[in-house]
Design an enzyme around this catalytic site. Structure first.
Site, PDB file in Angstrom:
ATOM      1  N   CYS A  75      -8.871  11.745 -10.274  1.00 20.26           N
ATOM      2  CA  CYS A  75      -8.188  11.185  -9.108  1.00 20.26           C
ATOM      3  C   CYS A  75      -7.264  12.198  -8.454  1.00 20.26           C
ATOM      4  O   CYS A  75      -7.306  12.401  -7.239  1.00 20.26           O
ATOM      5  CB  CYS A  75      -7.409   9.938  -9.508  1.00 20.26           C
ATOM      6  SG  CYS A  75      -6.541   9.162  -8.119  1.00 20.26           S
TER       7      CYS A  75
ATOM      8  N   CYS B 254      -9.486  10.786  -5.667  1.00 20.26           N
ATOM      9  CA  CYS B 254      -8.773   9.922  -4.724  1.00 20.26           C
ATOM     10  C   CYS B 254      -7.791  10.664  -3.815  1.00 20.26           C
ATOM     11  O   CYS B 254      -7.809  10.491  -2.596  1.00 20.26           O
ATOM     12  CB  CYS B 254      -7.990   8.840  -5.482  1.00 20.26           C
ATOM     13  SG  CYS B 254      -8.752   8.215  -6.976  1.00 20.26           S
TER      14      CYS B 254
ATOM     15  N   LYS C 147      -9.348  13.615  -1.536  1.00 23.96           N
ATOM     16  CA  LYS C 147     -10.315  12.972  -0.632  1.00 23.96           C
ATOM     17  C   LYS C 147      -9.593  12.169   0.436  1.00 23.96           C
ATOM     18  O   LYS C 147      -9.955  12.226   1.615  1.00 23.96           O
ATOM     19  CB  LYS C 147     -11.237  12.064  -1.444  1.00 23.96           C
ATOM     20  CG  LYS C 147     -12.238  11.258  -0.625  1.00 23.96           C
ATOM     21  CD  LYS C 147     -12.831  10.157  -1.487  1.00 23.96           C
ATOM     22  CE  LYS C 147     -11.772   9.195  -1.956  1.00 23.96           C
ATOM     23  NZ  LYS C 147     -12.285   8.170  -2.891  1.00 23.96           N
TER      24      LYS C 147
ATOM     25  N   TYR D 218     -19.141   4.210  -2.802  1.00 23.37           N
ATOM     26  CA  TYR D 218     -17.817   4.605  -2.321  1.00 23.37           C
ATOM     27  C   TYR D 218     -17.803   6.050  -1.809  1.00 23.37           C
ATOM     28  O   TYR D 218     -17.441   6.326  -0.664  1.00 23.37           O
ATOM     29  CB  TYR D 218     -16.790   4.545  -3.465  1.00 23.37           C
ATOM     30  CG  TYR D 218     -16.283   3.216  -3.906  1.00 23.37           C
ATOM     31  CD1 TYR D 218     -14.983   2.825  -3.622  1.00 23.37           C
ATOM     32  CD2 TYR D 218     -17.066   2.359  -4.672  1.00 23.37           C
ATOM     33  CE1 TYR D 218     -14.469   1.625  -4.078  1.00 23.37           C
ATOM     34  CE2 TYR D 218     -16.569   1.150  -5.129  1.00 23.37           C
ATOM     35  CZ  TYR D 218     -15.271   0.787  -4.836  1.00 23.37           C
ATOM     36  OH  TYR D 218     -14.771  -0.403  -5.287  1.00 23.37           O
TER      37      TYR D 218
ATOM     38  N   GLU E 100     -17.539   7.467   2.146  1.00 28.53           N
ATOM     39  CA  GLU E 100     -16.271   8.110   2.480  1.00 28.53           C
ATOM     40  C   GLU E 100     -16.491   9.549   2.936  1.00 28.53           C
ATOM     41  O   GLU E 100     -15.925   9.985   3.948  1.00 28.53           O
ATOM     42  CB  GLU E 100     -15.345   8.067   1.256  1.00 28.53           C
ATOM     43  CG  GLU E 100     -14.834   6.675   0.939  1.00 28.53           C
ATOM     44  CD  GLU E 100     -14.077   6.594  -0.371  1.00 28.53           C
ATOM     45  OE1 GLU E 100     -13.347   5.597  -0.569  1.00 28.53           O
ATOM     46  OE2 GLU E 100     -14.216   7.515  -1.210  1.00 28.53           O
TER      47      GLU E 100
ATOM     48  N   HIS F 177       3.671 -11.527  14.797  1.00 23.85           N
ATOM     49  CA  HIS F 177       2.874 -11.255  16.001  1.00 23.85           C
ATOM     50  C   HIS F 177       3.528 -10.136  16.823  1.00 23.85           C
ATOM     51  O   HIS F 177       4.750 -10.069  16.922  1.00 23.85           O
ATOM     52  CB  HIS F 177       2.783 -12.530  16.835  1.00 23.85           C
ATOM     53  CG  HIS F 177       1.987 -12.380  18.082  1.00 23.85           C
ATOM     54  ND1 HIS F 177       0.616 -12.331  18.088  1.00 23.85           N
ATOM     55  CD2 HIS F 177       2.385 -12.253  19.370  1.00 23.85           C
ATOM     56  CE1 HIS F 177       0.189 -12.187  19.331  1.00 23.85           C
ATOM     57  NE2 HIS F 177       1.253 -12.142  20.132  1.00 23.85           N
TER      58      HIS F 177
ATOM     59  N   GLU G  37      -1.673 -11.083  10.990  1.00 21.34           N
ATOM     60  CA  GLU G  37      -1.435 -12.486  11.334  1.00 21.34           C
ATOM     61  C   GLU G  37      -2.717 -13.304  11.293  1.00 21.34           C
ATOM     62  O   GLU G  37      -2.696 -14.524  11.093  1.00 21.34           O
ATOM     63  CB  GLU G  37      -0.787 -12.607  12.712  1.00 21.34           C
ATOM     64  CG  GLU G  37      -1.683 -12.240  13.874  1.00 21.34           C
ATOM     65  CD  GLU G  37      -0.972 -12.376  15.221  1.00 21.34           C
ATOM     66  OE1 GLU G  37      -0.580 -13.506  15.569  1.00 21.34           O
ATOM     67  OE2 GLU G  37      -0.787 -11.347  15.898  1.00 21.34           O
TER      68      GLU G  37
END
Length: 466
Positions: free
Chosen positions: A46, A51, A54, A181, A185, A439, A444
């Protein structure tokens, strides 16, 4: 410690990735004598080649769209220039900084770091490459997984995702093999950096096992961004052709690219660990079978993270590593819950998901209710590219509980973290409905979905009016 001396510890960890480091630090914090072995840089996949670097490349790749969108908001810009060497240099600098922190944290915790390969001699003895022996009451294997190279003629020409961070220059064209994944990516970040990109996948859909609405929406978004997506396409060989490569497909077609990257799977790192000497067996995928407490069949030997091939995500490895340390030296009694683990795919647009897909949920919940909205966020309203946001909630019609959330679009990864808390907490759709919306935001929409849609509608029929 001399080469012939024997170090006695309470816990010895093989592999200084996320799960291993977390286990070592927590165990040491409880007063245990802990040592950890790592033959590569500290931090694991990672931090070093997964992770973190990347995600930095993904962030870099999205600036082009941001610059394009800016004109709709009154900004003008000229002379845009991207420098690959600067990006890679800065990324590697950040990786080095994080690796230093990992080392420092181990040292501060009192963990002995053995910067060399380790293998088991028996269930309580480890031999380091230097020949030193270590006796341990408990052993934790946390060696992760590695990229697997496909087997066909010319496979030696293929890059893996690890190699991406070592490229001296950015090629003009890239062929990415895979549909999971890493593949989506990498394809997205390359295209965002201006590389002509083709994504080749042997399956009929991207992201196997994900909700079908996410699969379809991502496929459409990748194509709209200029990525050529070839599904049901099996690569049979790769041949060098001048300064690039020719990719031959099983149906007789061929593709050309300057570089070819395979992201077609990973395999647990169990080779050369001496597991057989300790009596630890492997399953058909080369992973270490464990129970809910990460115990192997050999008393005193545990395994966590990708090497067990359970839920192969860094945060899961962290939780598993901490759970083992707490079980052995703390006061933990409950095992790690592998249900409803949230995950993100840092494609462009990105995906956040937690809970079962609609297909899976219909088998679990006979009266499933589906709430879905597809809309153009306010941030894209003045842009030439009208990127859509997809929000989908699955509700158990009997209990009213929200059992899954599937999001695609801007900040989907950030939103899904909080949705995971709500789903784990058992909140109902009425709890969502009773919450005041913020908002104007994308989030929302999660508390303003009012009407369930019919079973398996088309995306067009389900879309809300902008």
């Amino acid at each position: 410690m001399t080469k012939t001396s024997i170090l006695d510890v309470d816990l010895f960890v093989i592999g200084a990735g996320s799960g291993g480091v977390r286990a070592a630090r927590i165990a040491a914090g409880h007063g245990a004598a802990v040592a950890i072995a790592e033959s590569d840089r500290v931090g694991g996949t990672c931090v070093i080649r997964g992770c973190v670097p990347k995600k930095l490349l993904v962030v870099a790749s999205r600036f082009a769209e941001t610059f394009d969108a800016a004109s709709g908001f009154g900004w003008s810009h000229a002379g845009r220039h991207f420098d690959w060497k600067t990006l890679i240099g800065n990324t590697q600098g950040e990786v080095a900084r994080l690796e230093s922190l990992y080392r420092g944290n181990l040292e501060a915790s009192g963990v002995v770091l053995c910067q060399e390969h380790a293998c088991l001699v028996d269930a309580h003895t480890i031999r380091l490459r230097s020949g030193r022996l270590i006796r341990a009451r408990h052993i934790l294997v946390a060696t992760g997984a590695r990229a697997v190279r496909p087997e066909f003629p010319g496979a030696e020409h293929l890059l893996s995702s690890d190699d991406l961070f070592e490229l001296p220059a950015l090629p003009r064209s890239f062929c990415v093999m895979g549909g999971g994944y890493i593949a989506v990516e990498v394809a997205g970040l390359l295209a965002g950096l201006g590389v002509s990109t083709t994504l080749v996948h042997r399956g009929s859909q991207l992201l196997r096992g994900f909700d079908e609405d996410l699969q379809r929406s991502l496929h459409q978004a990748l194509v709209e961004r200029g990525i050529r997506v070839e599904l049901n396409a099996v690569v049979s060989r790769v041949d060098a052709a001048g300064e690039g490569f020719q990719i031959r497909l099983a149906d007789g077609r061929s593709l050309a690219a300057d570089r070819v990257l395979a992201a077609t799977g990973r395999r647990p790192n169990t080779d050369g660990l001496g597991l057989e000497a300790a009596g630890v067996s492997l399953d058909g995928a080369g992973a270490i079978p464990v129970d809910q407490d990460s115990r192997t069949r050999i008393p005193g030997i545990f395994a966590v993270g990708d090497v067990t091939n359970r839920v192969n995500l860094t945060p899961v490895a962290l939780r598993e590593g901490q759970a083992v340390a707490e079980l052995l030296f703390g006061s933990r009694t409950a095992p790690v819950d592998h249900r409803n683990v949230p995950t993100a795919v840092f494609s462009t647009p990105e995906i956040g998901t937690v809970g079962p897909s609609e297909q899976q949920a219909r088998e679990l919940y006979p009266r499933l209710q589906v709430y879905r909205s597809s809309f153009v966020p306010l941030a894209s309203a003045l842009s030439r590219r009208k990127d859509r946001m997809l929000i989908k909630l699955l509700v158990d019609g009997d209990s009213g509980r929200v059992v899954a959330a599937h999001l695609l679009g801007t900040d989907a990864a950030e939103l899904i973290q909080l949705m995971a808390v709500a789903i784990r907490g058992g909140l109902t759709k009425s709890d969502f409905d009773a919450t005041v919306a913020v908002h104007p935001t994308v989030a929302e929409e999660l508390v303003t979905l009012r009407m369930a849609v019919p079973a398996a509608p088309s995306m067009a029929a389900a879309a809300t009016v902008d």
